[in-house]
Design a protein around this motif. Structure first.
Motif, short mmCIF file in Angstrom:
data_model
loop_
_atom_site.label_atom_id
_atom_site.label_comp_id
_atom_site.label_asym_id
_atom_site.label_seq_id
_atom_site.Cartn_x
_atom_site.Cartn_y
_atom_site.Cartn_z
N ASP A 192 32.52 -27.42 46.78
CA ASP A 192 32.59 -26.50 45.66
C ASP A 192 31.47 -25.46 45.76
O ASP A 192 30.79 -25.36 46.80
N VAL A 193 31.24 -24.70 44.69
CA VAL A 193 30.25 -23.63 44.73
C VAL A 193 28.83 -24.16 44.86
O VAL A 193 27.92 -23.40 45.19
N ARG A 194 28.63 -25.45 44.62
CA ARG A 194 27.32 -26.07 44.82
C ARG A 194 27.28 -26.89 46.11
O ARG A 194 26.37 -27.67 46.33
N LEU A 195 28.30 -26.67 46.97
CA LEU A 195 28.38 -27.27 48.29
C LEU A 195 28.53 -28.78 48.25
O LEU A 195 28.25 -29.49 49.24
N GLY B 68 19.98 -27.65 50.66
CA GLY B 68 18.76 -28.45 50.56
C GLY B 68 18.14 -28.36 49.18
O GLY B 68 17.75 -29.38 48.58
N ARG B 69 18.04 -27.14 48.67
CA ARG B 69 17.48 -26.98 47.32
C ARG B 69 18.35 -27.65 46.26
O ARG B 69 17.84 -28.27 45.31
N ILE B 70 19.66 -27.52 46.43
CA ILE B 70 20.59 -28.13 45.46
C ILE B 70 20.44 -29.65 45.47
O ILE B 70 20.37 -30.29 44.40
N MET B 71 20.39 -30.25 46.64
CA MET B 71 20.23 -31.71 46.72
C MET B 71 18.92 -32.15 46.09
O MET B 71 18.82 -33.26 45.56
N ALA B 72 17.91 -31.27 46.13
CA ALA B 72 16.60 -31.61 45.57
C ALA B 72 16.48 -31.20 44.11
O ALA B 72 15.39 -31.29 43.54
N GLU C 117 21.27 -23.92 41.37
CA GLU C 117 21.89 -22.73 41.93
C GLU C 117 23.29 -23.00 42.47
O GLU C 117 23.69 -24.15 42.70
N LYS C 118 24.02 -21.91 42.69
CA LYS C 118 25.32 -21.95 43.37
C LYS C 118 25.20 -21.13 44.66
O LYS C 118 24.35 -20.23 44.75
#
Length: 393
Positions: A259-262, A302-306, A310-311
């Motif tokens: 999705d948009v957040r991978l 990487g940032r999203i997993m942490a 963001e999208k």
């Protein structure tokens, strides 16, 4: 007892490096392990067909991304992940090790498309740094290398080899080299550069079969003609490595669907890079195999997993360098589409590719620092007409 890491990354390419660095932007101490089938730590892939052949001051050591030094991530090479246990949040390797994860990233990339050819060390399916090293051993000293494939990677390899004391014959199905990508006015310049450097062409041909003997590799083309070469390099693109995702029950199509957040359809499992099919905000769902996407999408995931909210909204560009010709592009380059050419001078042009009158791709041929403008054109595409494209960039 199984090991446990807060972040497990499967795949050891540029996405893995960018993701580890993205994690560190938000999480300075969370444990990271990168499980890579490669024999080399993460490196920049574009240099394998470009800079390492043309810049004598740039070495393989310079091409190392220094992932562990930058992030503290543990990198395990020659490690294949065979399965994912999503209920217990763990992966199992081919050696039987079980590794638990808090968040899992699938950055499994792709593998070169293969042909029905003998298993011979003089036939290279080009993809990795080890492939580069092998091709270096086969090149030079006036050796004859046949390049199969005239697309993005095949043309770069032909240019790289012929500039390194190698006799090159390139086999491709188009009537002219680059004809499926560039309009004729641009393609004529592209093909001429290769001819001027001594590359021999076998246009309009596909490989039918091949055999190997002590004297070399002998290729038979689909018209019955033959090429006798010292070695062969295959550059026909890649197939995404989606099998691990499929075995674990994740949704796939041309790639792993995110999705948009991978995120995949498992909220603890993400995918990025060559293997990910994602919703581009301008061009729709797509899978992109280029370095800009690897870096931007890797950093974002990487940032999203942490913990970032963001999208991924970046529309990636890509580039190529052959001889003294260079270009960047955004979107779809297909010479069968309607095109509008905006020549800046005799060697620089912006080409707009239109589908049903709507711009879907922009080629920046020897035009620089304009990829953001190209993205803007594609974002506003439905409001534009062929008549008002000239001068937009």
């Amino acid at each position: 007892m199984p090991e446990n890491y807060e972040y497990v990354i499967v795949g050891g390419g540029m996405v893995a490096d960018a993701a580890a660095k993205g994690i560190r932007e938000r999480d300075k101490s969370g444990s990271i392990v990168i499980l890579s089938e490669d024999v080399d730590a993460p490196y920049t892939r574009p240099a394998l067909s470009k800079k390492l052949w043309t810049d004598p001051d740039f070495s393989p050591d310079d091409n190392d991304l220094k992932t562990t030094d930058a992030t503290g991530a543990e990198v395990r090479l020659s490690t294949r992940v065979e399965s994912i246990d999503r209920s217990n949040r763990s992966v199992t390797t081919s050696s039987g090790d079980t590794i638990g994860y808090g968040r899992l990233l699938l950055a499994t990339g792709g593998r070169p498309k293969r042909l029905d050819l003998p298993d011979d060390s003089r036939i290279v399916y080009f993809r990795s740094a080890s492939d580069y090293r092998r091709l270096r051993e086969l090149a030079g000293k006036g050796h004859h290398v046949a390049v199969v494939g005239g697309g993005y990677i095949g043309s770069e390899l032909a240019a790289a080899l012929v500039q390194n004391d190698t006799r090159v014959t390139i086999v491709f199905p188009d009537r002219e080299l680059g004809a499926s990508t560039f309009p004729k006015s641009v393609d004529d310049r592209f093909e001429a550069a290769f001819r001027d450097h001594g590359v021999a062409f076998r246009p309009g041909r596909r490989l039918a079969s091949g055999r190997a003997d002590p004297s070399g590799i002998h290729l038979t083309l689909d018209d019955g003609s033959e090429i006798d070469a010292d070695s062969v390099v295959i550059g026909l693109g890649i197939e995404p490595n989606i099998e691990l995702a499929q075995r674990s029950g994740l949704s796939t199509d041309d790639g792993i669907l995110v999705d948009v957040r991978l995120a995949t359809d498992d909220p603890f499992v993400y995918a990025a890079g060559d293997v990910a099919s994602y919703p581009d905000p301008i061009l729709g769902r797509r899978r992109v195999e280029h370095v800009d996407n690897a870096n931007e999408q890797g950093g974002a995931v990487g940032r999203i997993m942490a913990g970032s909210d963001e999208k991924y909204t970046h529309t990636p560009s890509y580039y190529s360098d052959v001889f003294d010709l260079s270009y960047e592009a955004v979107g779809k380059l297909d010479a069968s589409l309607e095109t509008v050419e905006d020549w800046k001078d005799d060697s620089s042009v912006v080409v707009y590719y239109l589908d049903g009158g709507v711009p879907v791709g922009v080629l920046l041929w020897n035009v620089w620092d304009s990829t953001d403008k190209a993205r803007q054109v594609l974002a506003e595409a439905k409001a534009l007409t062929p008549d008002n494209l000239v001068g937009m960039i």
